[in-house]
Design an enzyme around this catalytic site. Structure first.
Site, PDB file in Angstrom:
ATOM      1  N   THR A 195      52.417  25.482 -16.317  1.00  0.00           N
ATOM      2  CA  THR A 195      52.092  24.761 -15.103  1.00  0.00           C
ATOM      3  C   THR A 195      50.759  24.053 -15.179  1.00  0.00           C
ATOM      4  O   THR A 195      49.748  24.684 -15.393  1.00  0.00           O
ATOM      5  CB  THR A 195      52.062  25.735 -13.904  1.00  0.00           C
ATOM      6  OG1 THR A 195      53.201  26.567 -13.968  1.00  0.00           O
ATOM      7  CG2 THR A 195      52.058  24.979 -12.596  1.00  0.00           C
ATOM      8  N   PHE A 225      45.310  25.402 -14.001  1.00  0.00           N
ATOM      9  CA  PHE A 225      46.149  25.544 -15.198  1.00  0.00           C
ATOM     10  C   PHE A 225      46.588  26.988 -15.294  1.00  0.00           C
ATOM     11  O   PHE A 225      45.766  27.903 -15.310  1.00  0.00           O
ATOM     12  CB  PHE A 225      45.383  25.162 -16.463  1.00  0.00           C
ATOM     13  CG  PHE A 225      46.150  25.431 -17.728  1.00  0.00           C
ATOM     14  CD1 PHE A 225      47.281  24.697 -18.016  1.00  0.00           C
ATOM     15  CD2 PHE A 225      45.758  26.424 -18.592  1.00  0.00           C
ATOM     16  CE1 PHE A 225      48.009  24.944 -19.168  1.00  0.00           C
ATOM     17  CE2 PHE A 225      46.479  26.691 -19.753  1.00  0.00           C
ATOM     18  CZ  PHE A 225      47.608  25.938 -20.042  1.00  0.00           C
ATOM     19  N   GLU A 226      47.885  27.199 -15.324  1.00  0.00           N
ATOM     20  CA  GLU A 226      48.394  28.546 -15.488  1.00  0.00           C
ATOM     21  C   GLU A 226      49.733  28.458 -16.209  1.00  0.00           C
ATOM     22  O   GLU A 226      50.444  27.461 -16.127  1.00  0.00           O
ATOM     23  CB  GLU A 226      48.575  29.255 -14.144  1.00  0.00           C
ATOM     24  CG  GLU A 226      49.579  28.605 -13.222  1.00  0.00           C
ATOM     25  CD  GLU A 226      49.642  29.243 -11.842  1.00  0.00           C
ATOM     26  OE1 GLU A 226      50.582  28.938 -11.110  1.00  0.00           O
ATOM     27  OE2 GLU A 226      48.732  30.027 -11.506  1.00  0.00           O
ATOM     28  N   ILE A 227      50.042  29.500 -16.961  1.00  0.00           N
ATOM     29  CA  ILE A 227      51.355  29.634 -17.584  1.00  0.00           C
ATOM     30  C   ILE A 227      52.004  30.816 -16.890  1.00  0.00           C
ATOM     31  O   ILE A 227      51.477  31.931 -16.937  1.00  0.00           O
ATOM     32  CB  ILE A 227      51.243  29.869 -19.099  1.00  0.00           C
ATOM     33  CG1 ILE A 227      50.469  28.723 -19.748  1.00  0.00           C
ATOM     34  CG2 ILE A 227      52.636  29.981 -19.715  1.00  0.00           C
ATOM     35  CD1 ILE A 227      50.246  28.889 -21.234  1.00  0.00           C
TER      36      ILE A 227
END
Length: 311
Positions: A13, A217-219
């Site tokens: 994301t 920002f994230e996964i």
């Protein structure tokens, strides 16, 4: 619009909520780096997302995740975003061809579609977010909301708008933790026993220590955001009105949810991915990583006084 079934496992994301929160992988020129964290499904092998130091070995045919990049962006941000997308492709995505899903509250222009699709061999899709998903709920008193906005402006509260972890501005979330505690009392069945309470509280939940992961920002695994626990939690907070009356942001809400609903081992710090969101940077310090980076590890925010990473 991309089908929900295509997003089942991991979603990588990149979220830009009306700000230039551009996420770049290691090696971005001009020192644009910071600290990504990852929410992973414990049932998935580490190779599904590359795992530390394995990005070079993962191929689309063998170990790619069922994932995509999600970018919330305006047409006017096109030329600011193009360098980010170019570098993301050069450093990472040319090996995997994860698709991009661009979301906007107005239709994307043909220029936007032309210039973004030209930067990747991966599939690009362009979605229009329905107005009701952006509009103010009926239960919000806009007179009160405007008064609070003016108060925050007078007090110079920033952004009265997870990767780096730091302390939230207390004036933006004065009643958030009270709402969280009320939710936990009302729905104790959703609170994970092996949780990360010690990351977000210094006194076992009596107070919030303001630590959170920056979510520009994230996964993340969509199984978390689509879970019954998170949907109940978000609906509970939404009805409290704090997103409008105060300045509850997605970062503390995501962070508290991850800390309460996930097991400790389901939250991962990807120290090998460089990232910057002004004014903070994460720069990998290990020598083998520095051979591929342009950043100065002494500029990394991780262990500065206002960072929560040491927790």
């Amino acid at each position: 619009m991309i089908k929900r079934s295509n997003l089942k496992y991991l979603v990588l994301t990149l979220v830009v909520l009306f700000f230039f929160h551009w996420a770049l992988l290691t090696n971005r020129p001009k020192s644009s780096f910071s600290t990504p964290w990852v929410l992973t499904d414990p049932e998935l092998p580490s190779k599904v997302i590359g795992g530390p130091y394995e990005f070079e070995n993962v191929t689309e045919e063998s170990n790619s995740a069922n994932a995509c990049f999600v970018v919330l962006i305006r047409n006017t941000d096109l030329h600011s975003f193009r360098p980010t997308m170019r570098q993301l492709e050069d450093r990472f995505n040319h090996k995997y061809n994860y698709p991009y899903v661009f979301l906007n509250d107005v239709p994307f222009t043909e220029e936007f579609k032309k210039y973004t699709s030209a930067l990747t061999k991966a599939k690009t899709e362009y979605g229009l977010i329905q107005s009701e998903h952006w509009s103010v709920p009926d239960h919000i008193d806009m007179d009160v909301a405007r008064q609070n906005m003016q108060r925050m402006a007078d007090e110079q509260v920033l952004y009265g708008a997870f990767t780096v972890s730091l302390y939230e501005y207390p004036k933006t979330i004065p009643t958030l933790w009270d709402a969280v505690k009320e939710f936990a009392i009302t729905y104790p069945e959703y609170i994970e026993n092996d949780n990360l309470m010690e990351f977000i509280s210094n006194d076992n939940g009596k107070t919030y220590n303001l630590c959170h992961f920056w979510s520009n920002f994230e996964i993340a695994d969509f199984n978390l955001w689509r879970s019954e626990a998170y949907l109940k939690f978000f609906d509970f907070l939404d009805k409290k009105g704090g997103f409008f009356y105060e300045r509850w942001g997605d970062a503390p809400v995501h962070s508290i949810a991850a800390a309460l609903f996930l097991k400790k081992h389901q939250v991962h710090f990807f120290k090998e991915i460089g990232y910057k969101h002004e004014p903070f940077m994460h720069c990998p310090s290990e020598e083998e990583l520095q051979l591929k980076c342009h950043c100065n590890p002494s500029d990394s925010f991780d262990f500065e006084g206002y960072s929560c990473t040491k927790r």
